[in-house]
Design a protein around this motif. Structure first.
Motif, PDB file in Angstrom:
ATOM      1  N   TYR A 167       0.905  -1.163   0.001  1.00  0.00           N
ATOM      2  CA  TYR A 167      -0.276   0.002   0.058  1.00  0.00           C
ATOM      3  C   TYR A 167       0.836   1.321   0.157  1.00  0.00           C
ATOM      4  CZ  TYR A 167      -3.910  -3.047   1.602  1.00  0.00           C
ATOM      5  OH  TYR A 167      -4.972  -3.710   1.261  1.00  0.00           O
ATOM      6  N   PRO A 168       0.440   2.386  -0.724  1.00  0.00           N
ATOM      7  CA  PRO A 168       1.099   3.527  -0.727  1.00  0.00           C
ATOM      8  C   PRO A 168       1.182   4.105   0.984  1.00  0.00           C
ATOM      9  CG  PRO A 168      -0.467   3.746  -2.276  1.00  0.00           C
ATOM     10  CD  PRO A 168      -0.865   2.484  -1.580  1.00  0.00           C
ATOM     11  N   CYS A 169       2.295   4.780   1.113  1.00  0.00           N
ATOM     12  CA  CYS A 169       2.499   5.080   2.613  1.00  0.00           C
ATOM     13  C   CYS A 169       1.334   6.126   3.065  1.00  0.00           C
ATOM     14  CB  CYS A 169       3.808   5.819   2.634  1.00  0.00           C
ATOM     15  SG  CYS A 169       5.400   4.845   2.667  1.00  0.00           S
ATOM     16  N   GLU A 170       0.841   6.963   2.206  1.00  0.00           N
ATOM     17  CA  GLU A 170      -0.222   7.984   2.490  1.00  0.00           C
ATOM     18  C   GLU A 170      -1.474   7.234   2.652  1.00  0.00           C
ATOM     19  OE1 GLU A 170      -0.053   7.987  -2.138  1.00  0.00           O
ATOM     20  OE2 GLU A 170       1.534   8.014  -0.635  1.00  0.00           O
ATOM     21  N   MET A 171      -1.635   6.107   1.929  1.00  0.00           N
ATOM     22  CA  MET A 171      -2.859   5.534   2.350  1.00  0.00           C
ATOM     23  C   MET A 171      -3.003   4.747   3.546  1.00  0.00           C
ATOM     24  SD  MET A 171      -4.684   2.721  -0.508  1.00  0.00           S
ATOM     25  CE  MET A 171      -6.467   1.990  -0.019  1.00  0.00           C
ATOM     26  N   ILE A 172      -1.826   4.163   4.044  1.00  0.00           N
ATOM     27  CA  ILE A 172      -1.756   3.840   5.342  1.00  0.00           C
ATOM     28  C   ILE A 172      -1.819   4.649   6.520  1.00  0.00           C
ATOM     29  CG2 ILE A 172      -0.203   2.638   6.891  1.00  0.00           C
ATOM     30  CD1 ILE A 172       1.178   1.014   4.536  1.00  0.00           C
ATOM     31  N   GLU A 173      -1.086   5.879   6.319  1.00  0.00           N
ATOM     32  CA  GLU A 173      -1.409   6.765   7.237  1.00  0.00           C
ATOM     33  C   GLU A 173      -2.736   7.524   7.279  1.00  0.00           C
ATOM     34  OE1 GLU A 173       1.623   9.592   5.712  1.00  0.00           O
ATOM     35  OE2 GLU A 173       3.265   8.579   6.382  1.00  0.00           O
ATOM     36  N   ARG A 174      -3.383   7.338   6.246  1.00  0.00           N
ATOM     37  CA  ARG A 174      -4.713   8.074   6.505  1.00  0.00           C
ATOM     38  C   ARG A 174      -5.883   7.019   6.424  1.00  0.00           C
ATOM     39  NH1 ARG A 174      -5.827  11.634   1.331  1.00  0.00           N
ATOM     40  NH2 ARG A 174      -7.570  12.022   2.677  1.00  0.00           N
ATOM     41  N   GLN A 175      -5.636   5.684   6.856  1.00  0.00           N
ATOM     42  CA  GLN A 175      -6.540   4.617   6.690  1.00  0.00           C
ATOM     43  C   GLN A 175      -7.684   4.948   7.634  1.00  0.00           C
ATOM     44  OE1 GLN A 175      -5.195   0.968   8.766  1.00  0.00           O
ATOM     45  NE2 GLN A 175      -3.134   1.773   8.466  1.00  0.00           N
ATOM     46  N   ALA A 176      -7.561   5.514   8.834  1.00  0.00           N
ATOM     47  CA  ALA A 176      -8.491   6.012   9.659  1.00  0.00           C
ATOM     48  C   ALA A 176      -9.586   6.829   8.786  1.00  0.00           C
ATOM     49  CB  ALA A 176      -8.104   6.610  10.946  1.00  0.00           C
ATOM     50  N   ASP A 177      -9.235   7.403   7.966  1.00  0.00           N
ATOM     51  CA  ASP A 177     -10.270   8.341   7.027  1.00  0.00           C
ATOM     52  C   ASP A 177     -11.162   7.519   6.249  1.00  0.00           C
ATOM     53  OD1 ASP A 177      -9.264  10.400   8.354  1.00  0.00           O
ATOM     54  OD2 ASP A 177      -8.050  10.846   6.597  1.00  0.00           O
ATOM     55  N   ILE A 199     -18.592  -2.799   8.203  1.00  0.00           N
ATOM     56  CA  ILE A 199     -18.898  -4.372   8.742  1.00  0.00           C
ATOM     57  C   ILE A 199     -18.367  -4.761   9.818  1.00  0.00           C
ATOM     58  CG2 ILE A 199     -19.138  -6.673   7.780  1.00  0.00           C
ATOM     59  CD1 ILE A 199     -21.102  -4.520   6.378  1.00  0.00           C
ATOM     60  N   ALA A 200     -17.096  -4.620   9.870  1.00  0.00           N
ATOM     61  CA  ALA A 200     -16.242  -5.224  11.100  1.00  0.00           C
ATOM     62  C   ALA A 200     -16.761  -4.547  12.529  1.00  0.00           C
ATOM     63  CB  ALA A 200     -14.797  -4.672  10.865  1.00  0.00           C
ATOM     64  N   ALA A 201     -17.058  -3.011  12.221  1.00  0.00           N
ATOM     65  CA  ALA A 201     -17.630  -2.454  13.389  1.00  0.00           C
ATOM     66  C   ALA A 201     -19.012  -3.179  13.951  1.00  0.00           C
ATOM     67  CB  ALA A 201     -17.772  -1.025  13.328  1.00  0.00           C
ATOM     68  N   LEU A 202     -19.670  -3.728  12.914  1.00  0.00           N
ATOM     69  CA  LEU A 202     -21.162  -4.388  13.158  1.00  0.00           C
ATOM     70  C   LEU A 202     -20.869  -5.517  14.198  1.00  0.00           C
ATOM     71  CD1 LEU A 202     -23.145  -4.233   9.888  1.00  0.00           C
ATOM     72  CD2 LEU A 202     -23.499  -3.050  11.942  1.00  0.00           C
ATOM     73  N   THR A 212     -10.459  -2.857  10.978  1.00  0.00           N
ATOM     74  CA  THR A 212      -9.687  -3.342   9.755  1.00  0.00           C
ATOM     75  C   THR A 212      -8.288  -2.517  10.026  1.00  0.00           C
ATOM     76  OG1 THR A 212     -10.563  -1.752   8.541  1.00  0.00           O
ATOM     77  CG2 THR A 212     -11.651  -3.994   8.394  1.00  0.00           C
ATOM     78  N   ARG A 213      -7.095  -3.193   9.347  1.00  0.00           N
ATOM     79  CA  ARG A 213      -5.791  -2.573   9.457  1.00  0.00           C
ATOM     80  C   ARG A 213      -5.270  -2.678   7.969  1.00  0.00           C
ATOM     81  NH1 ARG A 213      -0.585  -3.749  11.427  1.00  0.00           N
ATOM     82  NH2 ARG A 213      -1.427  -5.715  11.979  1.00  0.00           N
ATOM     83  N   ILE A 214      -4.722  -1.823   7.448  1.00  0.00           N
ATOM     84  CA  ILE A 214      -3.801  -2.065   6.343  1.00  0.00           C
ATOM     85  C   ILE A 214      -2.415  -1.677   6.750  1.00  0.00           C
ATOM     86  CG2 ILE A 214      -5.504  -1.957   4.698  1.00  0.00           C
ATOM     87  CD1 ILE A 214      -4.568   0.835   3.996  1.00  0.00           C
ATOM     88  N   VAL A 224      -0.751  -5.956   3.103  1.00  0.00           N
ATOM     89  CA  VAL A 224      -1.440  -6.633   4.252  1.00  0.00           C
ATOM     90  C   VAL A 224      -2.865  -6.001   4.716  1.00  0.00           C
ATOM     91  CG1 VAL A 224      -1.161  -7.720   6.435  1.00  0.00           C
ATOM     92  CG2 VAL A 224       0.806  -7.546   5.116  1.00  0.00           C
ATOM     93  N   PHE A 225      -3.839  -6.760   4.495  1.00  0.00           N
ATOM     94  CA  PHE A 225      -5.101  -6.356   4.924  1.00  0.00           C
ATOM     95  C   PHE A 225      -5.531  -7.208   6.127  1.00  0.00           C
ATOM     96  CE2 PHE A 225      -9.823  -7.123   5.051  1.00  0.00           C
ATOM     97  CZ  PHE A 225     -10.155  -5.591   5.188  1.00  0.00           C
ATOM     98  N   SER A 226      -5.777  -6.689   7.172  1.00  0.00           N
ATOM     99  CA  SER A 226      -6.259  -7.550   8.430  1.00  0.00           C
ATOM    100  C   SER A 226      -7.579  -7.011   8.872  1.00  0.00           C
ATOM    101  CB  SER A 226      -5.237  -7.276   9.605  1.00  0.00           C
ATOM    102  OG  SER A 226      -4.000  -7.581   9.226  1.00  0.00           O
TER     103      SER A 226
END
Length: 230
Positions: A167-177, A199-202, A212-214, A224-226
């Motif tokens: 994943y691009p660094c900026e995507m990982i840094e902003r994943q909470a958005d 869906i995870a939060a449900l 989730t986390r990338i 890595v998608f978790s």
């Protein structure tokens, strides 16, 4: 009519349209499969067929997500969790993509921690999240894709690994958005991450929701998608 009612009516029209699009796509996929069955073997295994099959799956996944988000918005997506054997569940998800794996030369495998043989979740919803994540991994993987299932601090963790550039660094840094806007270089809207996060939060237990986390790295050195489920 107030603004909220207008917005709801408009979203209902959009959802109905998306549903019709999904039905049309399903008919197109069936017709393509029947046409493909009449072709000689070398033609069936062409690179073009791999592209068509991948994009069919990608389009279907996006339509499923849009319908899911509409149902979430109007509270029409009740959670129906149950216990599932994870070996069978993961194997079934990979089987849905077997033709694309073959056409792209991707070796797909999975590993389930023997200490975590069962998972408690809504099968249909989590399957839709995994389908999107697998499609994304297929897009960027070079030769390998691995799904692992483990337990981390009492949470079930399903991880999709690929051997791509990550994943691009900026995507990982902003994943909470989650919804990050259209990326002109990748065309990504963040819809998949947003849908997966909702869906995870449900899935909740004792007041703790899934998430989730990338990241990058993992056993294959790529993206890595978790997915964490309580």
């Amino acid at each position: 009519m107030n603004d909220n009612q207008q917005a709801l009516d408009f979203s209902t029209v959009i959802a109905s349209t998306v549903h019709d699009m999904k039905n049309s796509l399903a008919m197109l996929m069936r017709a393509h499969s029947q046409w493909l069955a009449n072709l000689p073997d070398p033609t069936r295994q062409s690179a073009e067929q791999g592209v068509i099959e991948f994009e069919f799956a990608h389009l279907n996944g996006m339509l499923v997500q849009l319908l899911g988000l509409y149902k979430l918005g109007v509270n029409q997506m009740p959670l129906q969790p149950a216990y599932h054997e994870l070996d069978d569940f993961i194997e079934a998800q990979l089987a849905c993509h077997q033709d694309v794996f073959a056409s792209r030369g991707i070796a797909a495998s999975f590993e389930v921690d023997p200490l975590s043989p069962l998972g408690f979740f809504d099968r249909e919803l989590i399957a839709s999240v995994l389908a999107n994540s697998i499609n994304n991994a297929i897009r960027y993987a070079r030769h390998a894709l691995l799904i692992t299932v483990s337990d981390e601090a009492g949470q079930l963790v399903l991880t999709i690994n690929d051997d791509g550039e990550g994943y691009p660094c900026e995507m990982i840094e902003r994943q909470a958005d989650y919804v990050q806007g259209i990326n002109q270089s990748s065309g990504s809207t963040g819809l998949g991450l947003y849908f997966a996060g909702r869906i995870a939060a449900l899935h909740q237990r004792n007041g703790v929701g899934g998430h989730t986390r990338i990241s990058n790295g993992g056993p294959l050195g790529g993206g890595v998608f978790s997915l964490y489920l309580p």
